[in-house]
Design a protein around this motif. Structure first.
Motif, PDB file in Angstrom:
ATOM      1  N   THR A 155      55.093  48.628 -29.685  1.00 26.34           N
ATOM      2  CA  THR A 155      54.596  47.528 -29.890  1.00 26.34           C
ATOM      3  C   THR A 155      53.046  47.474 -29.525  1.00 26.34           C
ATOM      4  O   THR A 155      52.227  46.967 -30.315  1.00 26.34           O
ATOM      5  CB  THR A 155      55.245  46.224 -29.382  1.00 26.34           C
ATOM      6  OG1 THR A 155      56.685  46.339 -29.829  1.00 26.34           O
ATOM      7  CG2 THR A 155      54.739  45.071 -29.496  1.00 26.34           C
ATOM      8  N   LEU A 156      52.718  47.905 -28.148  1.00 24.88           N
ATOM      9  CA  LEU A 156      51.258  48.019 -27.724  1.00 24.88           C
ATOM     10  C   LEU A 156      50.607  48.985 -28.711  1.00 24.88           C
ATOM     11  O   LEU A 156      49.436  48.755 -29.024  1.00 24.88           O
ATOM     12  CB  LEU A 156      51.509  48.593 -26.322  1.00 24.88           C
ATOM     13  CG  LEU A 156      51.954  47.363 -25.528  1.00 24.88           C
ATOM     14  CD1 LEU A 156      52.045  48.072 -23.998  1.00 24.88           C
ATOM     15  CD2 LEU A 156      51.117  46.044 -25.348  1.00 24.88           C
ATOM     16  N   LEU A 157      51.190  50.042 -29.232  1.00 21.46           N
ATOM     17  CA  LEU A 157      50.331  50.988 -29.965  1.00 21.46           C
ATOM     18  C   LEU A 157      49.845  50.593 -31.414  1.00 21.46           C
ATOM     19  O   LEU A 157      48.801  50.395 -31.614  1.00 21.46           O
ATOM     20  CB  LEU A 157      51.269  52.334 -30.279  1.00 21.46           C
ATOM     21  CG  LEU A 157      51.160  53.133 -29.012  1.00 21.46           C
ATOM     22  CD1 LEU A 157      52.260  54.261 -29.501  1.00 21.46           C
ATOM     23  CD2 LEU A 157      49.937  53.825 -28.685  1.00 21.46           C
ATOM     24  N   ILE A 158      50.872  49.725 -32.070  1.00 20.89           N
ATOM     25  CA  ILE A 158      50.952  48.998 -33.264  1.00 20.89           C
ATOM     26  C   ILE A 158      49.766  47.806 -33.102  1.00 20.89           C
ATOM     27  O   ILE A 158      48.927  48.000 -33.961  1.00 20.89           O
ATOM     28  CB  ILE A 158      51.888  48.886 -34.156  1.00 20.89           C
ATOM     29  CG1 ILE A 158      52.712  50.088 -34.448  1.00 20.89           C
ATOM     30  CG2 ILE A 158      51.765  48.064 -35.217  1.00 20.89           C
ATOM     31  CD1 ILE A 158      54.031  50.138 -34.881  1.00 20.89           C
ATOM     32  N   LYS A 159      50.128  47.046 -32.299  1.00 13.34           N
ATOM     33  CA  LYS A 159      49.007  45.858 -32.024  1.00 13.34           C
ATOM     34  C   LYS A 159      47.693  46.478 -31.928  1.00 13.34           C
ATOM     35  O   LYS A 159      46.649  45.786 -32.296  1.00 13.34           O
ATOM     36  CB  LYS A 159      49.592  45.011 -30.897  1.00 13.34           C
ATOM     37  CG  LYS A 159      50.899  44.372 -31.381  1.00 13.34           C
ATOM     38  CD  LYS A 159      50.597  43.250 -32.345  1.00 13.34           C
ATOM     39  CE  LYS A 159      49.797  41.978 -31.827  1.00 13.34           C
ATOM     40  NZ  LYS A 159      49.549  41.205 -32.994  1.00 13.34           N
ATOM     41  N   GLY A 160      47.573  47.708 -31.048  1.00 11.23           N
ATOM     42  CA  GLY A 160      46.202  48.049 -30.343  1.00 11.23           C
ATOM     43  C   GLY A 160      45.598  48.623 -31.980  1.00 11.23           C
ATOM     44  O   GLY A 160      44.597  48.222 -32.142  1.00 11.23           O
ATOM     45  N   ILE A 161      46.373  49.167 -32.819  1.00 12.42           N
ATOM     46  CA  ILE A 161      45.740  49.671 -34.018  1.00 12.42           C
ATOM     47  C   ILE A 161      45.272  48.376 -34.733  1.00 12.42           C
ATOM     48  O   ILE A 161      44.128  48.662 -35.451  1.00 12.42           O
ATOM     49  CB  ILE A 161      46.843  50.494 -34.681  1.00 12.42           C
ATOM     50  CG1 ILE A 161      46.726  51.849 -33.890  1.00 12.42           C
ATOM     51  CG2 ILE A 161      46.226  50.872 -36.192  1.00 12.42           C
ATOM     52  CD1 ILE A 161      47.966  52.727 -34.315  1.00 12.42           C
ATOM     53  N   GLU A 162      46.212  47.569 -35.024  1.00 16.80           N
ATOM     54  CA  GLU A 162      45.795  46.351 -35.873  1.00 16.80           C
ATOM     55  C   GLU A 162      44.681  45.416 -35.202  1.00 16.80           C
ATOM     56  O   GLU A 162      43.706  45.167 -36.000  1.00 16.80           O
ATOM     57  CB  GLU A 162      47.117  45.411 -35.989  1.00 16.80           C
ATOM     58  CG  GLU A 162      47.888  46.013 -36.862  1.00 16.80           C
ATOM     59  CD  GLU A 162      49.240  44.760 -37.132  1.00 16.80           C
ATOM     60  OE1 GLU A 162      49.264  43.921 -36.604  1.00 16.80           O
ATOM     61  OE2 GLU A 162      49.963  45.140 -38.215  1.00 16.80           O
ATOM     62  N   ARG A 163      44.778  45.386 -33.937  1.00 21.50           N
ATOM     63  CA  ARG A 163      43.627  44.628 -33.244  1.00 21.50           C
ATOM     64  C   ARG A 163      42.162  45.164 -33.368  1.00 21.50           C
ATOM     65  O   ARG A 163      41.230  44.434 -33.640  1.00 21.50           O
ATOM     66  CB  ARG A 163      44.047  44.220 -31.701  1.00 21.50           C
ATOM     67  CG  ARG A 163      43.080  43.576 -31.051  1.00 21.50           C
ATOM     68  CD  ARG A 163      43.416  43.277 -29.403  1.00 21.50           C
ATOM     69  NE  ARG A 163      42.727  42.542 -28.853  1.00 21.50           N
ATOM     70  CZ  ARG A 163      42.449  42.337 -27.559  1.00 21.50           C
ATOM     71  NH1 ARG A 163      42.990  43.202 -26.775  1.00 21.50           N
ATOM     72  NH2 ARG A 163      41.254  41.791 -27.035  1.00 21.50           N
ATOM     73  N   PHE A 164      42.291  46.458 -33.041  1.00 27.60           N
ATOM     74  CA  PHE A 164      40.644  47.026 -33.376  1.00 27.60           C
ATOM     75  C   PHE A 164      40.466  47.644 -34.777  1.00 27.60           C
ATOM     76  O   PHE A 164      39.431  48.341 -34.973  1.00 27.60           O
ATOM     77  CB  PHE A 164      40.951  48.163 -32.426  1.00 27.60           C
ATOM     78  CG  PHE A 164      40.722  47.796 -31.039  1.00 27.60           C
ATOM     79  CD1 PHE A 164      39.701  46.978 -30.325  1.00 27.60           C
ATOM     80  CD2 PHE A 164      41.838  48.218 -30.178  1.00 27.60           C
ATOM     81  CE1 PHE A 164      39.832  46.627 -28.933  1.00 27.60           C
ATOM     82  CE2 PHE A 164      42.106  47.623 -28.911  1.00 27.60           C
ATOM     83  CZ  PHE A 164      40.956  47.007 -28.234  1.00 27.60           C
ATOM     84  N   ASN A 165      41.196  47.069 -35.756  1.00 27.39           N
ATOM     85  CA  ASN A 165      41.121  47.504 -37.077  1.00 27.39           C
ATOM     86  C   ASN A 165      40.836  48.793 -37.293  1.00 27.39           C
ATOM     87  O   ASN A 165      39.749  49.269 -38.216  1.00 27.39           O
ATOM     88  CB  ASN A 165      39.984  46.768 -37.800  1.00 27.39           C
ATOM     89  CG  ASN A 165      40.304  45.187 -37.707  1.00 27.39           C
ATOM     90  OD1 ASN A 165      41.388  44.761 -38.071  1.00 27.39           O
ATOM     91  ND2 ASN A 165      39.424  44.275 -37.369  1.00 27.39           N
ATOM     92  N   ILE A 166      41.239  49.716 -36.589  1.00 29.89           N
ATOM     93  CA  ILE A 166      41.053  51.128 -36.532  1.00 29.89           C
ATOM     94  C   ILE A 166      41.182  51.762 -38.041  1.00 29.89           C
ATOM     95  O   ILE A 166      40.429  52.501 -38.349  1.00 29.89           O
ATOM     96  CB  ILE A 166      41.884  52.025 -35.515  1.00 29.89           C
ATOM     97  CG1 ILE A 166      41.534  51.614 -34.104  1.00 29.89           C
ATOM     98  CG2 ILE A 166      41.538  53.478 -35.733  1.00 29.89           C
ATOM     99  CD1 ILE A 166      42.406  52.164 -33.122  1.00 29.89           C
TER     100      ILE A 166
END
Length: 173
Positions: A155-166
């Motif tokens: 969850t943290l990995l996927i949310k991080g990817i989404e949050r930073f628009n990587i």
């Protein structure tokens, strides 16, 4: 497979495969047959960003690459099948779908039961002549205890990817 002709997809898949290989070297042994591993999270990211087919390729490359770089036992193709199916599962549940904790939980439960607990236990039983039922029960209990940890990490990995628009820019086919 056409996606692998896209340079951007191929580059990202290669980076994720290399990262999965490296993450495969980090494991916390709990017993002789149970250990906490993290490479599947990288394959899950591949599934969520690149789809099930490319994630299967990432899983295969990460398993084979990890074996050839630093083998931890004899080669067994069953684990390569497990790595490919890991990509398929995460890609099926997470690719091109909005973030959903429910979807992450379902994907992680399916992976944990089908691959980590059942299929990998079959491979271990074949490879090391272990009693299947006892090994399965031990691995299932361990996997159930680890499940919330893996859900939180994913969850943290996927949310991080989404949050930073990587990787928000669309990947063309």
């Amino acid at each position: 497979m056409l996606q692998l002709k896209n340079v951007r997809v191929l580059t990202l898949a290669t980076i994720l495969a290399a990262l999965a290989i490296v993450m495969g070297f980090f494991k916390l042994p709990i017993s002789q047959i149970v250990e906490l591993r993290f490479a599947s999270h990288v394959i899950a990211i591949a599934g969520s960003l690149l789809g099930p087919v490319v994630a299967m390729v990432v899983g295969i490359i990460s398993d084979l690459g990890g074996f050839f770089i630093k083998p931890t036992g004899p080669f067994f193709p069953g684990f390569t099948i497990s790595a490919a199916l890991t990509g398929l599962i995460y890609g099926f549940f997470l690719y091109r779908k909005p973030f959903s904790l429910k979807r992450i939980i379902i994907a992680q439960v399916v992976y944990t039961v089908a691959i980590s607990s059942l299929l990998n236990t079959i491979w271990l039983a074949i490879l090391y002549q272990l009693p299947f039922y006892e090994t399965f029960i031990a691995r299932l209990i361990s996997s159930a205890i680890q499940l919330p940890i893996h859900i939180i990490i994913l969850t943290l990995l996927i949310k991080g990817i989404e949050r930073f628009n990587i990787f928000k820019a669309p990947i063309k086919k």
